[in-house]
Design a protein around this motif. Structure first.
Motif, short mmCIF file in Angstrom:
data_model
loop_
_atom_site.label_atom_id
_atom_site.label_comp_id
_atom_site.label_asym_id
_atom_site.label_seq_id
_atom_site.Cartn_x
_atom_site.Cartn_y
_atom_site.Cartn_z
N LYS A 17 -2.62 2.98 3.33
CA LYS A 17 -2.53 2.79 4.78
C LYS A 17 -2.28 4.14 5.43
O LYS A 17 -1.57 4.99 4.89
N GLN A 18 -2.88 4.35 6.59
CA GLN A 18 -2.69 5.60 7.30
C GLN A 18 -1.32 5.63 7.95
O GLN A 18 -0.87 4.64 8.55
N ASN B 222 7.86 9.44 1.72
CA ASN B 222 7.39 8.42 0.79
C ASN B 222 5.91 8.10 1.02
O ASN B 222 5.51 6.93 1.11
N ALA B 223 5.10 9.14 1.10
CA ALA B 223 3.67 8.98 1.32
C ALA B 223 2.93 10.17 0.72
O ALA B 223 3.53 11.14 0.26
N ILE B 224 1.60 10.08 0.72
CA ILE B 224 0.74 11.20 0.33
C ILE B 224 0.36 11.95 1.59
O ILE B 224 -0.21 11.36 2.51
N PRO C 95 0.80 -1.22 0.00
CA PRO C 95 0.00 0.00 0.00
C PRO C 95 0.83 1.28 0.00
O PRO C 95 2.03 1.25 0.30
N VAL C 96 0.16 2.38 -0.33
CA VAL C 96 0.76 3.71 -0.30
C VAL C 96 0.34 4.38 1.00
O VAL C 96 -0.83 4.36 1.38
N GLY C 97 1.31 4.97 1.69
CA GLY C 97 1.01 5.67 2.94
C GLY C 97 0.26 6.96 2.67
O GLY C 97 0.48 7.63 1.66
N ILE C 98 -0.65 7.34 3.59
CA ILE C 98 -1.39 8.60 3.45
C ILE C 98 -1.65 9.17 4.83
O ILE C 98 -1.93 8.43 5.79
#
Length: 231
Positions: free
Chosen positions: A85-86, A93-95, A52-55
């Motif tokens: 993923k939160q 390296n996240a949104i 997953p992509v971190g957010i």
């Protein structure tokens, strides 16, 4: 990059749905062009390679914003196969989503943040995203700034637009409507065209780093399958 598969044909909305040629042309405009500056246009396919992509969310958060973000992320996952993923605010390296007033956004400063660019864009915009690629084919970070002084309905639509654009579909265009990429529309759900572009971008057959000319041929083949039409 791990295979990301969302699979299946996307049901066409109606007889007025775009043709394969229109979709390929639209992909070219949204992925490989820039309305801001030719120098900002990508020469290769770029996307997140984490799954997953971190957010994270920070700033002046209220329940409506949280629910809107969660709804949009579920739709992005359904279409692209990319999960989220939160993570803690400002995680690399996240949104990172920042809910701020216009004045607060105009005063944002930080490493690798072009304050003058943000100030120029936020003179008229409700939301703004910045994506970082390293190398060119890999999106490693995205910052999304949301003006909380805008009406909730407009924040809802701009959240969807900025989240999807930060996935590797960065440009705006009015060439194919309705679409989240059109400044003339304020959608809170992905249109058929939007879903096709997102699905095609994250199909594992379209490799990160693929140059534009080669990519468009691959895009046509994948899009034909996604749309259930002849190539």
């Amino acid at each position: 990059m791990a295979a990301i598969v969302a699979g299946g044909v996307l049901a066409r909305a109606d007889s007025a749905s775009p043709s394969l040629r229109q979709i390929v042309s639209y992909f070219n405009t949204i992925v490989f062009a820039s309305e801001l500056s030719p120098e900002m246009a990508s020469k290769v396919v770029a996307k997140w390679q984490d799954n997953p992509v971190g957010i994270s969310l920070s700033g002046r958060i209220k329940p409506f914003y949280i629910k809107a973000v969660e709804r949009h992320l579920r739709e992005i996952t359904r279409v692209s196969g990319v999960r989220f993923k939160q993570v803690k605010p400002n995680t690399p390296n996240a949104i990172s989503l920042y809910f701020l007033t216009r004045a607060e956004i105009m005063n944002v400063k930080g490493k690798n943040v072009d304050s003058r660019f943000i100030q120029a864009q936020m003179l008229h915009a409700r939301c703004l995203f910045l994506a970082y690629r390293k190398p060119e084919k890999r999106i490693v970070r995205a910052l999304i700034f949301v003006n909380v002084e805008a009406p909730d309905a407009l924040i809802d639509s701009c959240l969807l637009e900025e989240l999807v654009q930060s996935m590797g579909l960065p440009n705006d265009s009015n060439n194919l409507r309705p679409s989240i990429f059109s400044d003339l529309d304020h959608l809170t759900r992905l249109s058929y065209s939007d879903k096709v572009l997102l699905r095609v971008l994250y199909d594992p057959r379209l490799k990160p780093g693929t140059p534009r000319r080669e990519a468009l041929g691959i895009v046509a083949k994948i899009a034909a399958q996604v749309m259930g039409v002849k190539y």
